[in-house]
Design a protein around this motif. Structure first.
Motif, PDB file in Angstrom:
ATOM      1  N   ASP A 119       0.847  -1.200   0.000  1.00 45.65           N
ATOM      2  CA  ASP A 119       0.000   0.000   0.000  1.00 45.65           C
ATOM      3  C   ASP A 119       0.882   1.250   0.000  1.00 45.65           C
ATOM      4  OD1 ASP A 119      -1.902   1.923   0.207  1.00 45.65           O
ATOM      5  OD2 ASP A 119      -2.578   1.401   2.228  1.00 45.65           O
ATOM      6  N   PRO A 120       1.400   1.620  -1.180  1.00 45.84           N
ATOM      7  CA  PRO A 120       2.340   2.753  -1.254  1.00 45.84           C
ATOM      8  C   PRO A 120       1.694   4.113  -0.982  1.00 45.84           C
ATOM      9  CG  PRO A 120       1.838   1.926  -3.443  1.00 45.84           C
ATOM     10  CD  PRO A 120       1.205   0.979  -2.479  1.00 45.84           C
ATOM     11  N   TYR A 121       0.374   4.153  -0.896  1.00 46.08           N
ATOM     12  CA  TYR A 121      -0.303   5.436  -0.671  1.00 46.08           C
ATOM     13  C   TYR A 121      -0.816   5.575   0.760  1.00 46.08           C
ATOM     14  CZ  TYR A 121       0.022   5.876  -5.695  1.00 46.08           C
ATOM     15  OH  TYR A 121       0.514   5.966  -6.982  1.00 46.08           O
ATOM     16  N   SER A 122      -0.203   4.844   1.668  1.00 46.10           N
ATOM     17  CA  SER A 122      -0.592   4.953   3.081  1.00 46.10           C
ATOM     18  C   SER A 122       0.285   5.998   3.765  1.00 46.10           C
ATOM     19  CB  SER A 122      -0.428   3.594   3.784  1.00 46.10           C
ATOM     20  OG  SER A 122      -0.552   3.762   5.182  1.00 46.10           O
ATOM     21  N   GLU A 123      -0.295   7.159   4.015  1.00 46.48           N
ATOM     22  CA  GLU A 123       0.471   8.228   4.679  1.00 46.48           C
ATOM     23  C   GLU A 123       0.859   7.831   6.102  1.00 46.48           C
ATOM     24  OE1 GLU A 123      -3.848   9.283   5.629  1.00 46.48           O
ATOM     25  OE2 GLU A 123      -2.686   8.304   4.035  1.00 46.48           O
ATOM     26  N   VAL A 124       0.006   6.998   6.732  1.00 43.59           N
ATOM     27  CA  VAL A 124       0.296   6.538   8.097  1.00 43.59           C
ATOM     28  C   VAL A 124       1.555   5.683   8.101  1.00 43.59           C
ATOM     29  CG1 VAL A 124      -0.528   5.123  10.010  1.00 43.59           C
ATOM     30  CG2 VAL A 124      -2.102   6.667   8.840  1.00 43.59           C
ATOM     31  N   ALA A 125       1.666   4.764   7.143  1.00 41.25           N
ATOM     32  CA  ALA A 125       2.844   3.882   7.082  1.00 41.25           C
ATOM     33  C   ALA A 125       4.107   4.685   6.793  1.00 41.25           C
ATOM     34  CB  ALA A 125       2.631   2.812   6.018  1.00 41.25           C
ATOM     35  N   TRP A 126       4.024   5.642   5.867  1.00 49.77           N
ATOM     36  CA  TRP A 126       5.195   6.485   5.570  1.00 49.77           C
ATOM     37  C   TRP A 126       5.608   7.291   6.798  1.00 49.77           C
ATOM     38  CZ3 TRP A 126       8.429   5.780   1.821  1.00 49.77           C
ATOM     39  CH2 TRP A 126       8.013   5.259   0.592  1.00 49.77           C
ATOM     40  N   HIS A 127       4.611   7.794   7.520  1.00 50.09           N
ATOM     41  CA  HIS A 127       4.885   8.568   8.740  1.00 50.09           C
ATOM     42  C   HIS A 127       5.598   7.706   9.774  1.00 50.09           C
ATOM     43  CE1 HIS A 127       3.565  10.014  12.807  1.00 50.09           C
ATOM     44  NE2 HIS A 127       3.973  11.157  12.315  1.00 50.09           N
ATOM     45  N   GLN A 128       5.095   6.480   9.977  1.00 53.12           N
ATOM     46  CA  GLN A 128       5.720   5.576  10.941  1.00 53.12           C
ATOM     47  C   GLN A 128       7.127   5.167  10.501  1.00 53.12           C
ATOM     48  OE1 GLN A 128       4.427   4.348  14.112  1.00 53.12           O
ATOM     49  NE2 GLN A 128       3.349   6.242  13.647  1.00 53.12           N
ATOM     50  N   ALA A 146       4.672  11.195   3.106  1.00 53.07           N
ATOM     51  CA  ALA A 146       3.470  11.249   3.950  1.00 53.07           C
ATOM     52  C   ALA A 146       2.662  12.507   3.668  1.00 53.07           C
ATOM     53  CB  ALA A 146       3.868  11.188   5.428  1.00 53.07           C
ATOM     54  N   VAL A 147       3.334  13.656   3.540  1.00 55.05           N
ATOM     55  CA  VAL A 147       2.597  14.916   3.327  1.00 55.05           C
ATOM     56  C   VAL A 147       2.220  15.118   1.860  1.00 55.05           C
ATOM     57  CG1 VAL A 147       3.553  16.023   5.381  1.00 55.05           C
ATOM     58  CG2 VAL A 147       4.729  16.309   3.203  1.00 55.05           C
ATOM     59  N   LEU A 148       2.912  14.417   0.957  1.00 55.32           N
ATOM     60  CA  LEU A 148       2.489  14.455  -0.451  1.00 55.32           C
ATOM     61  C   LEU A 148       1.182  13.699  -0.628  1.00 55.32           C
ATOM     62  CD1 LEU A 148       5.840  13.927  -2.380  1.00 55.32           C
ATOM     63  CD2 LEU A 148       4.272  15.841  -2.687  1.00 55.32           C
ATOM     64  N   ILE A 149       1.066  12.566   0.067  1.00 57.37           N
ATOM     65  CA  ILE A 149      -0.156  11.761  -0.014  1.00 57.37           C
ATOM     66  C   ILE A 149      -1.321  12.495   0.640  1.00 57.37           C
ATOM     67  CG2 ILE A 149      -1.240   9.602   0.756  1.00 57.37           C
ATOM     68  CD1 ILE A 149       1.691   8.415   0.611  1.00 57.37           C
ATOM     69  N   ASP A 150      -1.056  13.136   1.782  1.00 61.78           N
ATOM     70  CA  ASP A 150      -2.099  13.884   2.495  1.00 61.78           C
ATOM     71  C   ASP A 150      -1.519  15.237   2.895  1.00 61.78           C
ATOM     72  OD1 ASP A 150      -4.028  14.961   4.095  1.00 61.78           O
ATOM     73  OD2 ASP A 150      -4.106  13.317   5.542  1.00 61.78           O
ATOM     74  N   ASP A 151      -1.857  16.262   2.122  1.00 64.85           N
ATOM     75  CA  ASP A 151      -1.256  17.581   2.375  1.00 64.85           C
ATOM     76  C   ASP A 151      -1.885  18.310   3.561  1.00 64.85           C
ATOM     77  OD1 ASP A 151      -3.682  18.312   1.333  1.00 64.85           O
ATOM     78  OD2 ASP A 151      -2.889  19.399  -0.400  1.00 64.85           O
ATOM     79  N   THR A 152      -2.768  17.612   4.299  1.00 65.18           N
ATOM     80  CA  THR A 152      -3.323  18.182   5.537  1.00 65.18           C
ATOM     81  C   THR A 152      -2.851  17.387   6.760  1.00 65.18           C
ATOM     82  OG1 THR A 152      -5.339  16.841   5.457  1.00 65.18           O
ATOM     83  CG2 THR A 152      -5.375  18.967   4.295  1.00 65.18           C
TER      84      THR A 152
END
Length: 448
Positions: A178-187, A208-214
């Motif tokens: 799941d390359p679009y999981s901002e949570v996983a990138w953050h962790q 992480a912030v590219l996937i979810d800019d908020t």
């Protein structure tokens, strides 16, 4: 019905919904009344009896709840909720292994495996069995890949075991799926940050912030990473994004202030430190930061005001009392400086700087007796320190105790001969005495 004492018929499912509504609203007394009415109309309802058992557990009536649950188990042995409630009783009594045993039975009959697996994971956490806890949380993710609560718990287990490299491997495999999981990138970024691999951490937070800019947490961690890379201006920009996205926090203002301080912009720095303490007046670190900038600007009266604010919040912090002593020395408030040093010692801060500072101020005030007492205490902690030996010597000379004075002076000369030039500034009258000059001269000649 409650207001009018009228009797209306509801089916058991409607009663169940009403009871859940009251429990979720925290209106336990009304939930109990609804259970009583529901069981009056549906005396054989397993669902209502289970809710009654749940409230018994909530009230700490474990024996009554256990008895009721055993009756229900005999009637409906494949109802997973019965075993979940029994597990809850064991858990509340710190019998976590028994709780796990019952949850494993519930797992045989449930349609919601992830929920039960998460409960088992939590019980293993209570036992500090992080391997088993992690395996159960990982199983939750096989059932529901986007169960981020379980993902956090898996990484928490790795954290508690200090297995950060293993956590990185796990998260990279997760991201492959799941390359679009901002949570996983953050962790993943957090793990790289702990491993001090700041470039990879920054890369992860960027994703992480590219996937979810908020994603406020992503920007915060990215800013902290940029600080470690000494890219302070970019760090400030990312901290400011969090202010735009969410309510400002004292933490963010404090970090921005620190970044401006490192950029040698004290005016902007103090501006944000003041915002931090305005946001949270109990932020002692903010008051300390303002005090330190005031010291560097030689605004000692302001510094004293701000350090007093920090001490009011945390009077058990020896660092604040050190600063308090330092500032009062700059203002020639020697008795207050003594108070600062003494509080450091009371708080078990036995740094030699504290003992030396205290003895020097006491000597300046002419209180040689207390100075001597403190130096003797210090010499028990610090053996063979020139700073202490020279001072002990000087005080014994003040008391005309020549033999002890000579002994400590020679000790000091043996440890660090050159330091006697510095101590002259503290005790100029002592080091002008002919006997002192002679001892130093004889030592120098003998050692050559």
């Amino acid at each position: 019905m409650l207001k009018t004492n009228s009797i209306y018929f509801f089916d058991s499912v409607e009663f169940e919904e009403i009871i859940h509504y009251y429990i979720d609203s925290g209106k336990i007394s009304l939930a109990k009344k609804a259970i009583k009415l529901g069981l009056h109309q549906h005396p054989n309802s397993i669902l209502l009896k289970l809710l009654r058992a749940e409230l018994m557990i909530f009230d700490g009536k474990f024996d009554e709840a256990t008895s009721l649950l055993k009756e229900l188990q005999a009637i409906e042995p494949t109802n997973e909720e019965i075993y979940v409630q029994q597990a809850s009783i064991f858990s509340k009594n710190d019998k976590h292994q028994q709780a796990i045993d019952y949850l494993k039975i519930a797992l045989l009959y449930t349609d919601d495996e992830a929920d039960i697996l998460a409960m088992i994971g939590m019980e293993y956490l209570f036992l500090d069995n992080f391997d088993e806890a992690r395996l159960n949380f990982a199983k939750c993710l096989t059932v529901d890949f986007e169960d981020y609560s379980s993902l956090y718990n898996v990484i928490y287990c790795y954290d508690m075991q200090g297995k950060h490299i293993e956590a990185v491997d796990y998260l990279n495999k997760y991201i492959d799926k799941d390359p679009y999981s901002e949570v996983a990138w953050h962790q993943l970024g957090r793990q790289y940050f702990i491993l001090e691999n700041y470039k990879e951490a920054l890369r992860a937070f960027d994703y992480a912030v590219l996937i979810d800019d908020t994603f406020v947490g992503g920007y915060l961690e990215k800013a902290k990473t940029l600080e470690e890379l000494k890219r302070y201006k970019e760090a400030i920009d990312n901290y400011k994004i969090t202010i735009d996205l969410d309510d400002p926090t004292s933490f963010v203002y404090l970090r921005i202030g620190e970044c401006y301080e490192k950029l040698n912009k004290p005016t902007l720095s103090i501006q944000f430190y003041k915002k931090a303490v305005h946001e949270d007046p109990l932020l002692d670190k903010g008051w300390l930061a303002i005090a330190e900038i005031s010291i560097s600007n030689k605004n000692y009266y302001k510094a004293l005001f701000y350090i007093n604010k920090a001490i009011e919040i945390d009077e058990k912090n020896s660092l604040y009392w050190r600063k308090y002593a330092e500032i009062n020395l700059k203002l020639n408030f020697f008795e207050e400086a003594v108070k600062g040093f003494q509080n450091c010692i009371l708080l078990q801060d036995f740094d030699i700087v504290i003992w030396v500072g205290l003895s020097d101020v006491l000597c300046y005030l002419g209180d040689y007796k207390d100075a001597l007492i403190n130096l003797k205490k210090a010499s028990k902690v610090f053996k063979d320190f020139a700073e202490l030996e020279y001072r002990l010597s000087a005080i014994y000379f003040q008391f005309n105790d020549f033999s002890k004075a000579k002994k400590h002076l020679i000790n000091g000369l043996n440890i660090d001969f050159e330091y006697h030039n510095e101590i002259k500034e503290v005790f100029p009258e002592v080091f002008k005495r002919q006997e002192v000059v002679d001892i130093i001269s004889d030592f120098k000649n003998t050692s050559l």
